[in-house]
Scaffold this active site. Structure first.
Site, PDB file in Angstrom:
ATOM      1  N   ARG A 106     -10.044 -53.159  42.324  1.00  0.00           N
ATOM      2  CA  ARG A 106     -10.002 -53.398  43.922  1.00  0.00           C
ATOM      3  C   ARG A 106     -11.604 -53.584  44.341  1.00  0.00           C
ATOM      4  O   ARG A 106     -11.861 -54.202  45.427  1.00  0.00           O
ATOM      5  CB  ARG A 106      -9.382 -52.074  44.597  1.00  0.00           C
ATOM      6  N   CYS A 163      -1.735 -59.349  34.886  1.00  0.00           N
ATOM      7  CA  CYS A 163      -2.709 -58.534  34.357  1.00  0.00           C
ATOM      8  C   CYS A 163      -3.777 -58.782  35.607  1.00  0.00           C
ATOM      9  O   CYS A 163      -3.738 -58.490  36.923  1.00  0.00           O
ATOM     10  CB  CYS A 163      -3.420 -58.997  33.303  1.00  0.00           C
ATOM     11  N   ASP A 201      -6.227 -61.686  35.921  1.00  0.00           N
ATOM     12  CA  ASP A 201      -6.479 -62.984  35.896  1.00  0.00           C
ATOM     13  C   ASP A 201      -5.220 -63.860  35.634  1.00  0.00           C
ATOM     14  O   ASP A 201      -4.895 -64.822  36.290  1.00  0.00           O
ATOM     15  CB  ASP A 201      -7.589 -63.581  35.333  1.00  0.00           C
TER      16      ASP A 201
END
Length: 661
Positions: free
Chosen positions: A259, A345, A347
């Site tokens: 994040r 996951c 990317d």
């Protein structure tokens, strides 16, 4: 050994006269030189040669294709067979949609929003989405998913209609962003599954009834009631969609940490009727470190005394175990619980294809055939943008070592573990996988060049290079699994514990197989008729007399050279063989030196024509059988003199011996 330049990862001078060539497939080759100057000269030459290309045309696959065009200029059709994949690969998307039975009328549709890769450069041009999701909504979802990798359906269970989808992580960031269209799309996947399952169940029920009653009412009351109850179950399923499983390959801590970089994970509060599970798979940096530790261990000379503990410390088998468990979780959800699954996951191009491709391999027997496996690799790895150029280090100016990681090799290792546990379920053998490992890095073929389909299209690699599937084709008997049965289990449930996994010795251990032979004629034993001077210099004497047992059993080789340590030369065995020969010589019209035996002796053993990497059981069995035949002929030659002596002393001796036998 012949080693493709792109297979070499690094070259370093360890001793003043020795070079160490570290290969990307876990091999380490040591080269000894007579002078320090010569060693340094080769160090410079090799370092220049293995440098990533400044332009892709410098890779050998382009020169190889040009050579093929020149050689087969007058035989265009033969060239096409040699250099191109089959029609099952080129038309894979259309064929797969039809084969898996997607309901394109009510539940799903094919979107061309990514035509000419205008939405996402690492996605295929055609994707499957729920029928009521518009392209405008997909554009909104793309803005919320990492690298615009939106949820796309890649597999449908043919019996219950549950699907597997894949995507990139949501870009939640520290601010906790939401996207209503993304939440709607994820929920729509589960609703489309329910609609698809209901329509297919109705078709199945109607089809069964009409078919069975038309055949004279073979459908029993119990079977009919069962079909009705199943249909009613499907109807209730349509009313209440199954809870969708969102499988995040990362750990929860890693997902939260993302994040900070603008990523994140789905919040269950915003995605109703969804369950989020974190698998805790390691990222590419941890996998690369583990692989380097494994390579260092496997190339230690001599064999380390703490081998097992050192192997455990590399964590390689632990990583394989987690990957297998992740795929098995998807299989349980789709096959047993009839739940749709969404996998991602960070990317969506490393751990995601590992899980999805492995789950599809476990769920569908088609992908365990040679042609199906080719389609699986092309779809999940190439079409959805695994970065082969960066991960393998053969892309243009791909000097960043942090981008390199044996992700595809790790997945192939898991496929090998499945082959071990289910030896009758795969049409291809271990040699197929070993060759695929080698040519992932060799750059002899253009299949694994570039980072995505868009780049391959811009570079025209399909027209200017050969396909690896032209070598690993279904018709190539060297890669055929002789134990394969199409009637084996439809869905595989492997054991994933570390204690049940084994190191892939054919790839990782030295001398288990050649790195990449120039052709497929590297033999387990030297070719019959070769001189002893042609024998490998590095082999130490074994308990057998000769490296070439076939030649050793030949009558032209004196048997007196055989060492008494050979188990076939103990006295009782020899006496028994002698009595058998005497009895056979005494038989009327029985000639032990007839042309049939000699013709068998003159045949070249099939197994000697196979590479060590192939390890084909058929070739090995023929070697054993022919060695036994030659051993018979050689022993008969050796006994001819003694038989004549017996004949002079007592003409009835052979008949007496035969009667006794």
């Amino acid at each position: 050994l012949q080693v493709p330049l792109q297979l070499i990862e690094s070259v370093e001078c360890r001793d003043i006269f020795q070079l160490h060539l570290t290969c990307k497939d876990c091999k380490v080759i040591r080269c000894q030189f007579s002078t320090f100057e010569q060693c340094q000269d080769w160090l410079k030459r090799l370092n220049n040669a293995i440098r990533p290309p400044s332009k892709i045309e410098d890779l050998f696959s382009f020169a190889y294709h040009a050579w093929c065009m020149e050689v087969y200029a007058s035989e265009k059709e033969q060239h096409g067979d040699l250099c191109r994949p089959g029609e099952h690969v080129t038309s894979r998307f259309k064929n797969e949609v039809e084969r898996m039975g997607f309901d394109m009328n009510n539940a799903w549709r094919i979107s061309n929003i990514n035509e000419k890769y205008k939405l996402c450069g690492s996605y295929p041009q055609e994707i499957i989405v729920p029928a009521w999701i518009t392209d405008k909504e997909l554009e909104s979802v793309a803005s919320f998913r990492s690298w615009k990798r939106i949820p796309a359906v890649v597999y449908r269970h043919q019996s219950n209609g549950a699907v597997i989808s894949r995507c990139g992580q949501p870009e939640v960031s520290w601010w906790g962003w939401r996207n209503a269209d993304d939440e709607h799309l994820v929920q729509s996947v589960a609703k489309a599954c329910a609609s698809d399952s209901r329509s297919n169940s109705n078709k199945l029920m109607n089809g069964n009834c009409s078919r069975d009653f038309s055949n004279g009412g073979d459908l029993s009351d119990v079977e009919f009631d069962s079909s009705i109850s199943n249909a009613s179950g499907a109807e209730s399923l349509a009313i209440q969609p199954q809870k969708l499983l969102i499988l995040d390959a990362r750990s929860y801590a890693a997902a939260v940490a993302n994040r900070a970089k603008g990523g994140g994970c789905e919040c269950p509060e915003y995605y109703p009727n969804c369950e989020v599970v974190f698998m805790g798979m390691a990222n590419i940096h941890s996998i690369r470190k583990s692989f380097q530790s494994l390579r260092l261990l496997c190339t230690q000379m001599p064999d380390p005394g703490n081998w097992l503990s050192a192997l455990e410390s590399t964590k390689w088998l632990q990583h394989l175990s987690v990957l297998l468990k992740s795929a098995l979780l998807v299989v349980h959800a789709v096959d047993r619980d009839q739940r749709p699954v969404l996998v991602h996951c960070s990317d969506g191009w490393d751990r995601t294809p590992q899980i999805v491709a492995l789950a599809k391999l476990l769920l569908d027997p088609y992908y365990r055939t040679t042609e199906g496996f080719q389609v699986l690799v092309e779809t999940e790895w190439l079409d959805f943008g695994h970065k082969f150029a960066d991960r393998c280090g053969h892309g243009e100016n791909s000097d960043d070592l942090n981008e390199r990681c044996p992700v595809f090799l790790q997945w192939l290792d898991c496929v090998h573990q499945l082959q071990r546990q289910f030896p009758c379920s795969f049409e291809f053998n271990e040699a197929f996988l070993v060759k695929l490992v080698q040519h992932t890095y060799s750059c002899l073929f253009g299949t694994f060049l570039c980072n995505n389909a868009k780049e391959r299209g811009e570079k025209h690699t399909q027209e200017r290079t050969c396909s690896v599937w032209s070598l690993l084709r279904a018709a190539n008997k060297a890669f055929k699994n002789l134990l394969y049965s199409s009637q084996s289990e439809s869905v595989l449930y492997p054991v994933c514990h570390v204690r049940n996994l084994m190191l892939w010795s054919a790839v990782y251990l030295p001398c288990s197989s050649p790195s990449t032979p120039a052709d497929d004629t590297c033999a387990p034993y030297p070719v019959p008729g070769s001189s002893p001077e042609d024998q490998p210099l590095g082999r130490l004497p074994k308990t057998r007399s000769f490296d070439n047992l076939t030649t050793a059993c030949d009558s032209s080789v004196p048997t007196t050279n055989r060492r008494s340590s050979d188990p076939s030369l103990n006295e009782k065995w020899q006496e028994h063989r002698r009595s058998l020969e005497l009895s056979s010589l005494g038989s009327a019209g029985d000639d032990p030196f007839d042309g049939d035996g000699l013709s068998k002796q003159g045949r070249a053993p099939v197994g000697a024509e196979l590479s060590v990497a192939a390890g084909v059981a058929e070739g090995q069995m023929e070697n054993i059988l022919q060695e036994a035949t030659k051993d018979d002929v050689g022993l008969e030659e050796h006994l001819r003199g003694s038989v004549e002596v017996v004949g002079k002393g007592d003409e009835t001796a052979p008949d007496k011996k035969r009667a006794e036998n």
